[in-house]
Each structure stands twice: as structure tokens, then as C-alpha cells.
Design a protein around this motif. Structure first.
Motif, PDB file in Angstrom:
ATOM      1  N   GLN A 292       0.804  -1.220   0.000  1.00  0.00           N
ATOM      2  CA  GLN A 292       0.000   0.000   0.000  1.00  0.00           C
ATOM      3  C   GLN A 292       0.841   1.277   0.000  1.00  0.00           C
ATOM      4  O   GLN A 292       0.306   2.358  -0.130  1.00  0.00           O
TER       5      GLN A 292
ATOM      6  N   GLU B 147      -4.367  -2.624  -6.033  1.00  0.00           N
ATOM      7  CA  GLU B 147      -5.186  -1.573  -5.433  1.00  0.00           C
ATOM      8  C   GLU B 147      -4.338  -0.418  -4.914  1.00  0.00           C
ATOM      9  O   GLU B 147      -4.765   0.732  -4.947  1.00  0.00           O
TER      10      GLU B 147
ATOM     11  N   TYR C 258      -5.099   3.705  -5.757  1.00  0.00           N
ATOM     12  CA  TYR C 258      -5.282   4.799  -4.816  1.00  0.00           C
ATOM     13  C   TYR C 258      -4.151   5.822  -4.895  1.00  0.00           C
ATOM     14  O   TYR C 258      -4.354   7.001  -4.644  1.00  0.00           O
ATOM     15  N   ASN C 259      -2.953   5.367  -5.234  1.00  0.00           N
ATOM     16  CA  ASN C 259      -1.819   6.276  -5.332  1.00  0.00           C
ATOM     17  C   ASN C 259      -0.904   5.830  -6.467  1.00  0.00           C
ATOM     18  O   ASN C 259      -0.036   4.990  -6.279  1.00  0.00           O
TER      19      ASN C 259
ATOM     20  N   VAL D 178      -4.220  14.737  -5.979  1.00  0.00           N
ATOM     21  CA  VAL D 178      -5.258  14.028  -6.727  1.00  0.00           C
ATOM     22  C   VAL D 178      -5.579  14.717  -8.046  1.00  0.00           C
ATOM     23  O   VAL D 178      -5.867  14.055  -9.044  1.00  0.00           O
TER      24      VAL D 178
ATOM     25  N   HIS E 245     -11.600   4.765 -12.724  1.00  0.00           N
ATOM     26  CA  HIS E 245     -10.442   5.363 -12.056  1.00  0.00           C
ATOM     27  C   HIS E 245     -10.811   6.632 -11.288  1.00  0.00           C
ATOM     28  O   HIS E 245     -10.288   6.860 -10.204  1.00  0.00           O
TER      29      HIS E 245
ATOM     30  N   LYS F 205       0.031   6.348   5.037  1.00  0.00           N
ATOM     31  CA  LYS F 205      -1.364   6.098   5.404  1.00  0.00           C
ATOM     32  C   LYS F 205      -1.971   7.265   6.161  1.00  0.00           C
ATOM     33  O   LYS F 205      -3.188   7.366   6.269  1.00  0.00           O
TER      34      LYS F 205
ATOM     35  N   PHE G 283      -4.154  11.336  -2.402  1.00  0.00           N
ATOM     36  CA  PHE G 283      -4.536  10.117  -3.124  1.00  0.00           C
ATOM     37  C   PHE G 283      -5.685  10.375  -4.088  1.00  0.00           C
ATOM     38  O   PHE G 283      -6.382  11.380  -4.004  1.00  0.00           O
TER      39      PHE G 283
ATOM     40  N   ASP H   8      -9.220  10.410  -5.277  1.00  0.00           N
ATOM     41  CA  ASP H   8     -10.421  10.536  -4.443  1.00  0.00           C
ATOM     42  C   ASP H   8     -11.274   9.289  -4.538  1.00  0.00           C
ATOM     43  O   ASP H   8     -11.628   8.844  -5.612  1.00  0.00           O
ATOM     44  N   ASN H   9     -11.628   8.713  -3.398  1.00  0.00           N
ATOM     45  CA  ASN H   9     -12.398   7.466  -3.370  1.00  0.00           C
ATOM     46  C   ASN H   9     -13.648   7.616  -2.517  1.00  0.00           C
ATOM     47  O   ASN H   9     -14.120   6.689  -1.887  1.00  0.00           O
TER      48      ASN H   9
END
Length: 419
Positions: free
Chosen positions: A221, A242, A246-247, A258, A282, A328, A335, A337-338
Motif C-alpha cells: 500500500q 489496489e 489509490y496512489n 489528486v 479510475h 497512510k 490520493f 479521491d475514493n
């Protein structure tokens, strides 16, 4: 144990030398790898992450039979950038040596290696008899792997089944001529809510008992996990799926705003257009995704994100906070945007009389209905009660239509037959 003849020993030595040359020369000693992802490791995204210390990329997992039978499916996933996207690996799922051979022969001129997926643990793989469920038939794996069609063979293993003994006697020859393997470090039962952490000690055990290159996958991660994985597993390369979604700058260990990530992806999308659904996957701003089919709307989203957060981002960089905190703990604007938040329009503030809520127990939360084939939310209008990914696989493999998701397999096949 059966002693190998001098001829067999020479063949094994030749294979090991080939495997090492394959990694060092063909794959250019790749250390950081973009893992295969359904609908999300398409060309624009692959080219984007290569700017951020990704050395080798994968195609999405392709179904070998559908690849042969459906020209549209083949055309969509053979979109490659020969001048920019190398080394590049195409991954197939297969359970028939001849079909795998034919698919590989078509794909070989578009890539540097062919990967046989032996890792997918999902229900759809069980029904289709591929992925991790081929591990119940090692003779079939051997038949697929020993077909001599071109000198690149590359396998992926989803660890850990009892049939796969990691004893000292396991050498490269046990893997049917593979030039390199990827180990996920998980049981195939570890999926959905039971995924859990990958076991790096098992990955190291595989690496210590093989004389061919090994890639590790699982728990990646941030750059901190990348370095730790190399130290603990002594593998040749580390891949992420994954984590890179995210990054995209994960392998650099440096922050990426982002909006800059969005601008770069849109730039690649414009140069190498893929399906519009890929950009929706994405840039997960759901309130925008559901209302637009225009790439310009996504640019507006990036503009709004930059307008809202750029002052905080500049302060974050100026204070050198990214070197002091674990990734984290970096702020959300670093990152991709989620969230479900839409930032295209600022909400209009209105004075509304608030009604007093009645006292009493809170009503239970209504959880989204899940796909009947996997742990993802089902499509509300899907004819089969599947998520988009499972519905797409069903439409292609069983030649059925789904009005809800808009898949028209029969119509597509009819058009191809008439053309």
C-alpha cells in the motif's frame, strides 16, 4: 526420489539460465510491477503509472476462449503502446492447452511475455474452471505450460494449496518451464471479507526453493511496504494492484496531488482512448459518474479539487510532512479521491426549519445487496443480480444480454458474423 539423467540436468540448467536472462534482459530487471486488474490496467493507466517508477505492466486478465471467439473483445484488450508500454505482459486465464496456445500466438507480437493466471479465487473462476481452481489438476497445468510456442512462459500462483509442496526438492523444473512466477501469499479461500493479509513468509519459502525469478504480491500500500517486502521475501520484484489505484506514485514514495493524477490520466486517455467506463472506474466521483459521458466534466472535477485543496497541499510539501509521516496518514488530497463526495458544485445554503427527530431506537442500516457471484455490490438493474464485472463475464461466456448493464453479446456476435 528419481535421479535425473545428465541430459535432464542440462535441460534444467538451460531453463534456469533462460529464466534469469528473461528477467534481466526481456523484463529489464523489473522491480516494481503494475498487477493485472479487471477493467483497470488499460493502456492510459499503464502509461500514467510508468511515469512514477513502475518498471513493468500487465494487461487485465483476458479469457483465452473469448479472446479467440470475439473480435471486439480481442480488439479492446490488444490496445497497446509498442513504443512506450514495455516491458508489458498479457495475462490469460485458460483450461485448454490448445486454446491457450492459439490465444498466445495472437497476443505474442503485442507483448514481452504471456502469463497464465493460476491465482483468481473468485466464484466465477470456479465455475469457469480457471485461476486458482486449476491447482486441483497439476497435470493439466503441466500440459498447458509445456506447450512450445515461443520462449516466454510466465506463471502466477495463488498460494497455498496442500498439493503444492514447498520442500527442498522443488526446483524450477517443477513449474513446467515457467520463466518466472508470481506468488500472492494467500489461500484461495482468502477472498472477499476473508481476504486478510498475505503471508510473506510463504513467499520467501517459495523464493528460497526455486532457482527462477519470483515476484511477490500482497499487502503493498506504500513505498514502505515495498521496501519491507523486498527485505522479508528476497524476491526479484514486487507488484501492486489496489495500492496503485489509490496512489499511482506509490513506488516513488512521494506525494501526488489528486488533481495532478486526474490531469495526467485524462492526458493519456485523450492520446490513447479506451472505453469510457475505464475513466469512470479510475475517477471515482460517483455523483459525477452517474450524470456524464463527457471527459471535460472530469477535468472540471480536478479543477475544483485543486481550487479547494491546493493551499493545504503546498503547505504539506513546504513543511516536508511527507518525510515525517507514514503515507497512510497523508491527507486525502494526496490520493485518488475514493469518496462519494461531488465537488463540481458548491451546495447552496438554505435556511430550513429542522424538525425534531422522535426519540427511540435507531432504525437498522440497510446494507446494499451483494452480487450473487462475489462480494461486490450488485447492479440495481442487472438482469442476473450480478455486479458489473461478473455480469460482463457472464454475457461474454454464456452469450446472453443484460439490459440493466447494457451488455448486448448476441447483437455484437450478429454484427460480427454479418460483417
Amino acid at each position: 526420489m528419481i535421479e535425473k539423467s545428465d541430459h535432464d540436468k542440462c535441460q534444467v540448467k538451460e531453463q534456469i539460465n533462460h529464466a534469469r536472462d528473461f528477467w534481466s534482459k526481456t523484463l529489464r530487471s523489473a522491480r516494481h510491477i503494475l498487477a493485472p486488474m479487471v477493467d483497470q490496467s488499460e493502456l492510459p493507466f499503464r502509461l500514467m503509472v510508468r511515469r512514477y517508477n513502475v518498471h513493468c505492466t500487465y494487461s487485465p486478465m483476458l479469457h483465452s476462449r473469448l479472446f479467440l471467439e470475439q473480435p471486439k473483445y480481442q480488439q479492446e484488450f490488444l490496445q497497446t503502446g509498442p513504443e512506450f508500454d514495455h516491458p508489458f505482459i498479457i495475462q490469460f486465464c485458460a483450461n485448454d492447452p490448445e486454446i491457450f496456445l492459439k490465444a498466445a500466438k495472437i497476443a505474442e507480437s503485442h507483448c514481452d511475455a504471456i502469463d497464465l493466471n493460476l491465482g483468481c479465487p473468485q466464484t466465477i473462476a470456479k465455475r469457469g474452471h480457471y485461476g486458482a481452481f486449476l491447482q486441483d489438476e497439476w497435470s493439466l497445468i503441466y500440459d498447458i505450460g509445456t506447450i512450445k510456442y515461443f520462449p516466454i512462459q510466465f506463471f502466477e500462483y495463488n498460494f497455498f494449496k496442500s498439493q503444492f509442496s514447498c520442500s527442498k526438492s522443488n526446483k524450477a523444473s517443477d513449474f513446467a518451464g515457467a520463466s518466472l512466477i508470481t506468488v500472492h501469499g494467500r489461500l484461495r479461500e482468502q477472498k472477499g471479507s476473508k481476504t486478510g493479509l498475505a503471508d510473506w513468509t510463504k513467499i520467501r519459502l517459495v523464493k528460497e526453493n526455486l532457482r527462477i525469478p519470483v515476484f511477490a504480491n500482497g499487502n503493498i500500500q506504500s513505498k514502505i511496504e515495498v521496501d519491507k517486502c523486498f527485505d522479508e521475501t528476497i524476491v526479484d520484484g514486487v507488484m501492486s494492484a489496489e495500492g496503485l489505484l489509490y496512489n499511482p506514485a506509490l513506488f516513488t514514495g512521494k506525494p501526488l496531488a489528486v488533481w495532478d493524477a486526474a490531469y495526467e490520466y485524462v492526458e493519456q486517455y485523450r492520446k490513447h482512448t479506451s472505453s469510457f467506463s475505464s475513466i469512470q472506474e479510475h475517477l471515482e466521483l460517483r455523483n459525477v459518474v452517474g450524470k456524464t459521458h463527457s471527459i471535460e466534466d472530469f477535468v472540471k472535477v480536478a479543477d475544483q479539487l485543486k481550487k479547494r485543496y491546493h493551499v493545504e497541499y503546498e503547505k504539506f510539501i513546504a513543511d516536508d510532512q511527507h518525510t515525517k509521516e507514514h503515507p497512510k496518514n497523508w491527507p486525502v488530497f494526496i490520493f485518488i479521491d475514493n469518496t462519494n463526495e461531488s465537488v463540481v458544485e458548491e451546495p447552496v445554503k438554505k435556511k430550513i426549519k429542522k424538525e425534531k427527530k422522535p426519540k427511540g431506537p435507531k432504525p437498522p442500516k440497510i446494507l446494499p445487496e451483494l452480487c450473487s457471484q462475489c462480494s461486490h455490490p450488485r447492479g440495481l438493474k442487472c438482469d442476473f443480480g450480478y455486479c458489473r464485472i461478473c455480469c460482463r463475464q457472464k454475457s461474454y461466456s454464456e452469450k446472453v444480454d443484460c439490459q440493466g448493464h447494457g451488455f448486448r453479446s448476441k447483437l455484437l456476435k450478429s454484427k460480427n458474423d454479418n460483417s
